[in-house]
Scaffold this motif. Structure first.
Motif, PDB file in Angstrom:
ATOM      1  N   UNK A  99      33.648  -7.211   0.099  1.00  0.00           N
ATOM      2  CA  UNK A  99      34.196  -8.449   0.647  1.00  0.00           C
ATOM      3  C   UNK A  99      34.821  -8.227   2.021  1.00  0.00           C
ATOM      4  N   UNK A 100      35.664  -7.206   2.148  1.00  0.00           N
ATOM      5  CA  UNK A 100      36.420  -7.029   3.401  1.00  0.00           C
ATOM      6  C   UNK A 100      35.499  -6.637   4.550  1.00  0.00           C
ATOM      7  N   UNK A 101      34.499  -5.789   4.288  1.00  0.00           N
ATOM      8  CA  UNK A 101      33.558  -5.420   5.348  1.00  0.00           C
ATOM      9  C   UNK A 101      32.743  -6.636   5.788  1.00  0.00           C
ATOM     10  N   UNK A 102      32.286  -7.426   4.833  1.00  0.00           N
ATOM     11  CA  UNK A 102      31.511  -8.629   5.147  1.00  0.00           C
ATOM     12  C   UNK A 102      32.360  -9.625   5.954  1.00  0.00           C
ATOM     13  N   UNK A 103      33.589  -9.844   5.520  1.00  0.00           N
ATOM     14  CA  UNK A 103      34.476 -10.802   6.191  1.00  0.00           C
ATOM     15  C   UNK A 103      34.809 -10.337   7.601  1.00  0.00           C
ATOM     16  N   UNK A 104      35.024  -9.074   7.759  1.00  0.00           N
ATOM     17  CA  UNK A 104      35.306  -8.512   9.082  1.00  0.00           C
ATOM     18  C   UNK A 104      34.124  -8.749  10.017  1.00  0.00           C
ATOM     19  N   UNK A 110      37.220  -6.159  14.603  1.00  0.00           N
ATOM     20  CA  UNK A 110      37.165  -4.717  14.357  1.00  0.00           C
ATOM     21  C   UNK A 110      38.214  -4.347  13.313  1.00  0.00           C
ATOM     22  N   UNK A 111      37.938  -3.331  12.545  1.00  0.00           N
ATOM     23  CA  UNK A 111      38.876  -2.897  11.506  1.00  0.00           C
ATOM     24  C   UNK A 111      40.229  -2.523  12.100  1.00  0.00           C
ATOM     25  N   UNK A 112      40.239  -1.939  13.308  1.00  0.00           N
ATOM     26  CA  UNK A 112      41.519  -1.527  13.891  1.00  0.00           C
ATOM     27  C   UNK A 112      42.368  -2.707  14.370  1.00  0.00           C
ATOM     28  N   UNK A 113      41.843  -3.923  14.257  1.00  0.00           N
ATOM     29  CA  UNK A 113      42.614  -5.120  14.571  1.00  0.00           C
ATOM     30  C   UNK A 113      43.338  -5.668  13.344  1.00  0.00           C
ATOM     31  N   UNK A 114      43.088  -5.063  12.187  1.00  0.00           N
ATOM     32  CA  UNK A 114      43.603  -5.598  10.928  1.00  0.00           C
ATOM     33  C   UNK A 114      44.575  -4.615  10.278  1.00  0.00           C
ATOM     34  N   UNK A 136      39.057   5.299   2.247  1.00  0.00           N
ATOM     35  CA  UNK A 136      37.815   4.848   2.903  1.00  0.00           C
ATOM     36  C   UNK A 136      38.098   3.737   3.904  1.00  0.00           C
ATOM     37  N   UNK A 137      38.988   2.820   3.552  1.00  0.00           N
ATOM     38  CA  UNK A 137      39.343   1.738   4.467  1.00  0.00           C
ATOM     39  C   UNK A 137      40.046   2.276   5.713  1.00  0.00           C
ATOM     40  N   UNK A 138      40.908   3.270   5.531  1.00  0.00           N
ATOM     41  CA  UNK A 138      41.591   3.899   6.673  1.00  0.00           C
ATOM     42  C   UNK A 138      40.580   4.603   7.565  1.00  0.00           C
ATOM     43  N   UNK A 139      39.644   5.332   6.959  1.00  0.00           N
ATOM     44  CA  UNK A 139      38.606   6.018   7.740  1.00  0.00           C
ATOM     45  C   UNK A 139      37.762   5.026   8.529  1.00  0.00           C
ATOM     46  N   UNK A 140      37.587   3.830   7.988  1.00  0.00           N
ATOM     47  CA  UNK A 140      36.826   2.783   8.677  1.00  0.00           C
ATOM     48  C   UNK A 140      37.614   2.178   9.832  1.00  0.00           C
TER      49      UNK A 140
END
Length: 192
Positions: A99-104, A110-114, A136-140
């Motif tokens: 869900x979070x990857x799709x929504x992003x 970008x992940x670093x904006x969240x 995994x989310x942190x690594x992303x």
């Protein structure tokens, strides 16, 4: 049922509260705050969703709408990040990562904006067993915050084990902080 209609029709919006760096006075981000006519107190919406077995659906709908509103507001064009509240049970849900990857991606962020701001409104022990999901989310590129420390289910194991970029103290600890040596000692524990 009111909560089903509330979730399906997304009868809520988000206000973006600025977050400032104490010393530089620069805006470092915006916290997405759920607002609704049906539930003037957002906690009541989440309590109703929990009773109806729809907590995950409300939490992810809120995250999706917050990201979309953030992008559309053009706040995402700045260097500031978006702080989004998330429940521990949502974070460890097997469907959440997809869900979070799709929504992003859908919202072209970008992940670093969240900054995923883990709410202490639920037990947090389950996070220890699910550290691989957060890693995994942190690594992303996602960042994490712990919200309202001292208000709910504070767990020092979680605070020590997880690489939180931000720890947000409950208002109890910040009100008249300068007058209490005990209150001053708590933030000092977290500063490394």
């Amino acid at each position: 049922m009111l909560i089903d209609h509330f979730i399906e029709k997304r009868l809520f919006t988000h206000n973006f509260q600025p977050i400032y760096h104490l010393h530089s006075h620069n805006c470092i981000g915006f916290e997405a705050l759920l607002r609704s006519v049906d539930f003037p107190n957002p906690e009541l919406a989440f309590e109703a969703a929990k009773r109806a077995g729809r907590l995950y659906e409300l939490d992810t709908a809120s995250i999706d709408l917050a990201m979309r509103a953030y992008r559309e507001s053009k706040l995402s064009d700045k260097d500031a990040v978006l702080f989004i509240n998330i429940l521990p049970s949502t974070l460890i849900n097997p469907k959440f990562s997809a869900f979070i990857y799709h929504t992003l991606n859908t919202n072209q962020l970008r992940a670093d904006q969240i900054v995923l701001e883990i709410s202490e409104s639920e037990q947090m022990d389950q996070l220890i067993d699910s550290f691989h999901i957060i890693q995994k989310l942190i690594e992303y590129g996602f960042q994490f915050a712990l919200d309202d420390v001292g208000k709910g289910y504070s767990n020092f194991d979680v605070m020590i084990a997880f690489p939180f970029k931000y720890i947000k103290l409950d208002r109890l600890f910040s009100t008249q902080l300068h007058l209490s040596d005990k209150k001053k000692a708590l933030p000092a524990l977290f500063i490394t």
